[in-house]
Structure formats: C-alpha cells, structure tokens
Design a protein around this motif. Sequence first.
Motif: not given
Length: 114
Positions: A66-75, A77-82, A89-94
């Motif tokens: 998908l490409g690099e995007t903004k990570d809004i996670g804290s602790g 990963y939560i990547y946000v895509y338009e 779309l928010k995609i989270g990884f622990d």
Amino acid sequence: MGGRKTQMISVAVVACLAILISAIIIVKNQKDVQVSSSDSKYCQITSDQVEQLTADMSREEVLNALGETKDIGSGRYIYVYEVDQKYLLKIGFDGDDANLNLDGDALLEQLEEL
C-alpha cells in the motif's frame, strides 16, 4: 553632484530591500503551503488495492503493497490510508512481527467517511 549620487544610492537600497522582502514573503508562503498539505494527507490508495490484502500478510508486506503512510499509533502501529479519495482506513498491528489478521474485504467494511 553629491546630492544626486546620494539620492541614487538611496533609491538602489530601497529597491534592494523591496526585492528582499518580496522574496522572503514568497518563500514563507511556499513553506506554509507545503507544511499544511503534507500534515493533513495520508497515502492515497484504491479499494482494489485493499481487496488484494490477505490476513496472513505481515506489517512490512502491507506497507510494501500500500505504501508508507502516517502512523498514528502509540505503543502499536496504526497506519491510516485515504481510500478512493472518500474514506479513511486504519490498519493496526500490535508489533513488528504481527500479521494483518483480516482480509481486504473485511478491511473495506471498516472504512470511515472523510
């Protein structure tokens, strides 16, 4: 003669200052535009790209697809895509080694309107 020379120097100095001030204003405006556009945008993708994702994909594989995007996670990963210029779309990884655990169709059901 001396008065005319002083007057010409004064006019030249004023002209140089005007050019310098104009250049500073132009550069500042360009920086403001660049900062505001990059701060508010996420990586733009299509729903077709999301559909190609599989639950067993790693975090790195998703970023590569998908490409690099903004990570809004804290602790985590939560990547946000338009998506399709209409949704977020928010995609989270622990963690670094986590898998997506959802396929593309399931992710499309989680889209949020802009």
